[in-house]
Design a protein around this motif. Sequence first.
Motif, PDB file in Angstrom:
ATOM      1  N   ALA A 114     -19.049  24.885 -24.797  1.00 22.72           N
ATOM      2  CA  ALA A 114     -20.011  23.873 -25.205  1.00 22.72           C
ATOM      3  C   ALA A 114     -19.682  22.556 -24.543  1.00 22.72           C
ATOM      4  O   ALA A 114     -18.543  22.284 -24.195  1.00 22.72           O
ATOM      5  CB  ALA A 114     -19.999  23.711 -26.738  1.00 22.72           C
ATOM      6  N   ALA A 115     -20.720  21.757 -24.329  1.00 22.71           N
ATOM      7  CA  ALA A 115     -20.508  20.424 -23.783  1.00 22.71           C
ATOM      8  C   ALA A 115     -20.034  19.510 -24.901  1.00 22.71           C
ATOM      9  O   ALA A 115     -20.498  19.601 -26.035  1.00 22.71           O
ATOM     10  CB  ALA A 115     -21.805  19.901 -23.175  1.00 22.71           C
ATOM     11  N   GLY A 116     -19.099  18.646 -24.581  1.00 21.43           N
ATOM     12  CA  GLY A 116     -18.557  17.754 -25.597  1.00 21.43           C
ATOM     13  C   GLY A 116     -18.933  16.320 -25.338  1.00 21.43           C
ATOM     14  O   GLY A 116     -19.698  15.993 -24.431  1.00 21.43           O
ATOM     15  N   GLY A 117     -18.393  15.408 -26.160  1.00 16.43           N
ATOM     16  CA  GLY A 117     -18.766  14.008 -26.071  1.00 16.43           C
ATOM     17  C   GLY A 117     -17.675  13.088 -25.593  1.00 16.43           C
ATOM     18  O   GLY A 117     -17.874  11.876 -25.540  1.00 16.43           O
ATOM     19  N   ASP A 118     -16.493  13.603 -25.231  1.00 12.77           N
ATOM     20  CA  ASP A 118     -15.443  12.737 -24.692  1.00 12.77           C
ATOM     21  C   ASP A 118     -15.827  12.269 -23.289  1.00 12.77           C
ATOM     22  O   ASP A 118     -16.413  13.025 -22.507  1.00 12.77           O
ATOM     23  CB  ASP A 118     -14.116  13.490 -24.629  1.00 12.77           C
ATOM     24  N   PHE A 119     -15.491  11.022 -22.963  1.00 13.93           N
ATOM     25  CA  PHE A 119     -15.794  10.533 -21.621  1.00 13.93           C
ATOM     26  C   PHE A 119     -14.778   9.477 -21.217  1.00 13.93           C
ATOM     27  O   PHE A 119     -14.088   8.885 -22.049  1.00 13.93           O
ATOM     28  CB  PHE A 119     -17.207   9.953 -21.552  1.00 13.93           C
ATOM     29  N   TYR A 120     -14.685   9.271 -19.908  1.00 13.89           N
ATOM     30  CA  TYR A 120     -13.824   8.227 -19.359  1.00 13.89           C
ATOM     31  C   TYR A 120     -14.523   7.642 -18.144  1.00 13.89           C
ATOM     32  O   TYR A 120     -15.432   8.236 -17.562  1.00 13.89           O
ATOM     33  CB  TYR A 120     -12.450   8.789 -18.976  1.00 13.89           C
ATOM     34  N   ASP A 121     -14.076   6.460 -17.743  1.00 14.41           N
ATOM     35  CA  ASP A 121     -14.642   5.822 -16.557  1.00 14.41           C
ATOM     36  C   ASP A 121     -13.689   4.725 -16.097  1.00 14.41           C
ATOM     37  O   ASP A 121     -12.901   4.186 -16.892  1.00 14.41           O
ATOM     38  CB  ASP A 121     -16.024   5.238 -16.854  1.00 14.41           C
ATOM     39  N   ALA A 122     -13.744   4.411 -14.811  1.00 15.19           N
ATOM     40  CA  ALA A 122     -12.982   3.303 -14.231  1.00 15.19           C
ATOM     41  C   ALA A 122     -13.807   2.759 -13.068  1.00 15.19           C
ATOM     42  O   ALA A 122     -14.296   3.534 -12.243  1.00 15.19           O
ATOM     43  CB  ALA A 122     -11.612   3.768 -13.750  1.00 15.19           C
ATOM     44  N   PHE A 123     -13.987   1.440 -13.023  1.00 15.40           N
ATOM     45  CA  PHE A 123     -14.839   0.849 -11.994  1.00 15.40           C
ATOM     46  C   PHE A 123     -14.387  -0.589 -11.737  1.00 15.40           C
ATOM     47  O   PHE A 123     -13.812  -1.250 -12.611  1.00 15.40           O
ATOM     48  CB  PHE A 123     -16.313   0.885 -12.420  1.00 15.40           C
ATOM     49  N   VAL A 124     -14.650  -1.036 -10.517  1.00 20.10           N
ATOM     50  CA  VAL A 124     -14.274  -2.390 -10.120  1.00 20.10           C
ATOM     51  C   VAL A 124     -15.354  -3.364 -10.578  1.00 20.10           C
ATOM     52  O   VAL A 124     -16.545  -3.154 -10.342  1.00 20.10           O
ATOM     53  CB  VAL A 124     -14.081  -2.479  -8.598  1.00 20.10           C
ATOM     54  N   LEU A 125     -14.943  -4.434 -11.250  1.00 17.28           N
ATOM     55  CA  LEU A 125     -15.857  -5.453 -11.765  1.00 17.28           C
ATOM     56  C   LEU A 125     -16.142  -6.504 -10.697  1.00 17.28           C
ATOM     57  O   LEU A 125     -15.399  -6.634  -9.705  1.00 17.28           O
ATOM     58  CB  LEU A 125     -15.242  -6.106 -12.997  1.00 17.28           C
ATOM     59  N   PRO A 126     -17.219  -7.280 -10.862  1.00 20.72           N
ATOM     60  CA  PRO A 126     -17.526  -8.333  -9.880  1.00 20.72           C
ATOM     61  C   PRO A 126     -16.387  -9.325  -9.687  1.00 20.72           C
ATOM     62  O   PRO A 126     -16.263  -9.934  -8.619  1.00 20.72           O
ATOM     63  CB  PRO A 126     -18.766  -9.003 -10.487  1.00 20.72           C
ATOM     64  N   THR A 127     -15.545  -9.514 -10.688  1.00 18.24           N
ATOM     65  CA  THR A 127     -14.414 -10.448 -10.578  1.00 18.24           C
ATOM     66  C   THR A 127     -13.262  -9.887  -9.754  1.00 18.24           C
ATOM     67  O   THR A 127     -12.297 -10.593  -9.477  1.00 18.24           O
ATOM     68  CB  THR A 127     -13.896 -10.788 -11.978  1.00 18.24           C
ATOM     69  N   GLY A 128     -13.329  -8.596  -9.388  1.00 16.65           N
ATOM     70  CA  GLY A 128     -12.240  -7.942  -8.688  1.00 16.65           C
ATOM     71  C   GLY A 128     -11.291  -7.219  -9.614  1.00 16.65           C
ATOM     72  O   GLY A 128     -10.416  -6.470  -9.151  1.00 16.65           O
ATOM     73  N   ALA A 129     -11.425  -7.435 -10.911  1.00 15.34           N
ATOM     74  CA  ALA A 129     -10.591  -6.722 -11.886  1.00 15.34           C
ATOM     75  C   ALA A 129     -11.084  -5.281 -12.022  1.00 15.34           C
ATOM     76  O   ALA A 129     -12.172  -4.917 -11.549  1.00 15.34           O
ATOM     77  CB  ALA A 129     -10.624  -7.439 -13.231  1.00 15.34           C
ATOM     78  N   LEU A 130     -10.283  -4.462 -12.688  1.00 10.63           N
ATOM     79  CA  LEU A 130     -10.627  -3.060 -12.902  1.00 10.63           C
ATOM     80  C   LEU A 130     -11.021  -2.847 -14.357  1.00 10.63           C
ATOM     81  O   LEU A 130     -10.258  -3.188 -15.267  1.00 10.63           O
ATOM     82  CB  LEU A 130      -9.447  -2.154 -12.553  1.00 10.63           C
ATOM     83  N   GLY A 131     -12.201  -2.293 -14.599  1.00 13.50           N
ATOM     84  CA  GLY A 131     -12.621  -1.928 -15.945  1.00 13.50           C
ATOM     85  C   GLY A 131     -12.289  -0.477 -16.220  1.00 13.50           C
ATOM     86  O   GLY A 131     -12.552   0.406 -15.393  1.00 13.50           O
ATOM     87  N   VAL A 132     -11.669  -0.198 -17.357  1.00 18.66           N
ATOM     88  CA  VAL A 132     -11.310   1.176 -17.743  1.00 18.66           C
ATOM     89  C   VAL A 132     -11.823   1.431 -19.153  1.00 18.66           C
ATOM     90  O   VAL A 132     -11.776   0.556 -20.013  1.00 18.66           O
ATOM     91  CB  VAL A 132      -9.786   1.406 -17.684  1.00 18.66           C
ATOM     92  N   VAL A 133     -12.305   2.642 -19.381  1.00 24.53           N
ATOM     93  CA  VAL A 133     -12.878   2.978 -20.685  1.00 24.53           C
ATOM     94  C   VAL A 133     -12.615   4.432 -21.001  1.00 24.53           C
ATOM     95  O   VAL A 133     -12.562   5.282 -20.113  1.00 24.53           O
ATOM     96  CB  VAL A 133     -14.401   2.698 -20.705  1.00 24.53           C
ATOM     97  N   LEU A 134     -12.414   4.705 -22.291  1.00 24.15           N
ATOM     98  CA  LEU A 134     -12.342   6.076 -22.780  1.00 24.15           C
ATOM     99  C   LEU A 134     -12.977   6.101 -24.160  1.00 24.15           C
ATOM    100  O   LEU A 134     -12.684   5.252 -25.000  1.00 24.15           O
ATOM    101  CB  LEU A 134     -10.905   6.578 -22.844  1.00 24.15           C
ATOM    102  N   GLY A 135     -13.894   7.056 -24.350  1.00 20.25           N
ATOM    103  CA  GLY A 135     -14.617   7.110 -25.617  1.00 20.25           C
ATOM    104  C   GLY A 135     -14.827   8.521 -26.105  1.00 20.25           C
ATOM    105  O   GLY A 135     -14.540   9.500 -25.412  1.00 20.25           O
ATOM    106  N   ASP A 136     -15.365   8.613 -27.318  1.00 10.54           N
ATOM    107  CA  ASP A 136     -15.565   9.906 -27.969  1.00 10.54           C
ATOM    108  C   ASP A 136     -16.844   9.847 -28.792  1.00 10.54           C
ATOM    109  O   ASP A 136     -16.943   9.065 -29.743  1.00 10.54           O
ATOM    110  CB  ASP A 136     -14.365  10.232 -28.861  1.00 10.54           C
ATOM    111  N   VAL A 137     -17.836  10.675 -28.390  1.00  6.69           N
ATOM    112  CA  VAL A 137     -19.057  10.840 -29.166  1.00  6.69           C
ATOM    113  C   VAL A 137     -18.915  12.145 -29.935  1.00  6.69           C
ATOM    114  O   VAL A 137     -18.718  13.204 -29.334  1.00  6.69           O
ATOM    115  CB  VAL A 137     -20.303  10.879 -28.260  1.00  6.69           C
TER     116      VAL A 137
END
Length: 710
Positions: free
Chosen positions: A376-399
């Motif tokens: 089954a498909a689940g709801g956990d997710f992650y992401d990492a992306f470069v922000l306009p400021t040059g910093a790195l945005g990181v996220v991890l969540g759970d639906v």
Amino acid sequence: MPGTVGRVPTPSAPNPGASAGPGATGAATVLAHPWADTPLGPPDGWDPAVRAVVDLVLASPVPMALLYGEDLVLLYNDGYAELIGDRHPAALGQPAAEVFADLWHDPAAGQVVTRVYRRGEPYLEREAVLPVDRHQGGHAEPAVFTRGYSPVRDSTGQIIGVLTVAAQTTQVTQQLQSLSDFAAALSGTLTLDDVARVTLRYCLHSFDADRVSFVVDEGSAWRMVRRVRGELLDEADERLPPLWRRLPADSAVPNAVTARSGVSSFVGDGQPLRDSAADRHDEKIRAIASLPLRSTVIRGALTVGYQAAHPWSPAERALLAASAELVGQAAERARRFETQHGTAQLLQRSMLPEQLPDLPRLRIAARYDPGVDGNAAGGDFYDAFVLPTGALGVVLGDVAGHDVQAAARMGQVRAALRALALSDPRPDAVLGGLDRLVASLGTEGGTHELFVTVVFGVIEADRERVTLASAGHPAPLIRRCPAEGDPVAEYVEVPPAPPLGLGGRPRTVTVPFRPGDTLLLFSDGVVERRWQDLTAGLTGLSAAVTAASSGDPRALCAVATAAVPGATEDDVAVLAVEHAVKPSRSARMEVPAEPTAPSRVRHWLTAQLTDWQVPEAVVGAAVLCTSELTTNALLHAGTAARVEIDLSPERLLVSVADSGTRGQVTRAQTDTLSSRGRGLGLIEELSDAWGTDPTVRGSTVWFEILIPPG
């Protein structure tokens, strides 16, 4: 007592061509029983492993019964109903101790079943002489029974019952016990690779055969796998995907002929493989039995062969028919699982980033493992992306949820979070906007049961700090590696806030993130286990990360997912970011699917590492391991591969990715290395850490070798 009481039917010669099932009426009657009123519960809520055992029981022509739960509630097939005579049908769904009250306290009866259930050890009793209800002359006559019992486990590995196989003769005692174990083993298979491994091993040993083969349809053609007596398979070989051979649609191989016709065939003496022999092992076969798999969604066949003439007795034909019936049921479930699993996993992983940012001072890795049965498909997710400021945005969540709807909501939340972060990257502002979005989704969907947790952070490498905010999610972990002293892992004290959609006001915390540190975001599936305190899981994760050989993100992801023992029913997602002490060097090579590819990889890797002045001992170990992994990827995936290397002052990381593996590589502990499975053993011996990562398509196997100081 199962297999010990009841009317003894008059033996009759089995008919291999007859249907091996219990009959539509018998199966329908069993499934129509009001199971909701018993500890088993309604059939639509049965654990997948329990359902698999029930399918095996109802499909078997051999008397079988499942004794479920603490009360050992009875569920059985038509053959078993004949054995217990007048106790049927009242025995269905009743505790065994009540059904067989007159025998239950006998040491050879209830105590045996209870011991198998409590200890999880299979039991075989040969030639048990017990009274049965033979209503001839008004008294009970003794009869000789053979009884086999095996523990049954659910999807989490917990013992939930006992599977029993019964017969009135001892001619095939060992084979009956093997059949019981075979049924239990097949109930735990998920893929056709699993079914093939279990089937080949069972048939080769149980029937003392010289050759066993298994074929299934693959579109307009066939694919076959075989085992021959004398093949030396070590633990690594057993865990690798079986080596399938493709056959044309009109192949003359007996498996394919039987699969096309659906009719069993038995050759007692001759040259049955003369026109289709692949090697000298096939040429030596004189006797062969070929039986079709009875299934509505898959075509296939099972063959057992001998190098000497072999008379196929009625009892042996019946046992082969029962075995083929069990294999057919397992293959059908596996085909359905693989179809559903592939769709669900493609949906899940298509919503996750295929590539993470490649930054000079921040090394990033992530891992996602589906929970439950991976179907089954689940709801956990992650992401990492470069922000306009040059910093790195990181996220991890759970639906919350394990369905397509949960995956769709996960995609909405992830896309919205990235959009919010690109306009205003402050973590509290991002989560505040997400809170309003989730509340809106709940209102539009007419439900207030949306449960979404998330942690979002902004890493500023130049300022050596990370700012974090959380909405009901587990606190992140930072592995700090000071210039002097041992590494230590500590949880970040993020201000608490409720899950999204509840009107919470997330607050931020900023902590140092210096070179050598590694940030670890994780879902609750990493630390939560049934019947275990959450604190124990958090403590175990912290200890494992502290003790890791390095702060490399990919290695820490593997360490984190294996830190807490025991099975989990939840999805597992991990994202790790290392603030590198010095920038690393990297290179990659696309590897074509051709025989010369491993040699080309060896030459390329040797030249690249030598140019980077990597120590000779590390180069030798890395080249050997990479060559084995490349060979393994090309052999089992059958597609092109990609080799990537990343060198830092502390370690060398090598990964080999394919795009079409049929099976999942499993960590193997082995002392004896074979020519085909030695790659896994070599990696264990020569690397400091290794693991496998699922990707959007295919899988990646990687290893890490630490660079000696100086």
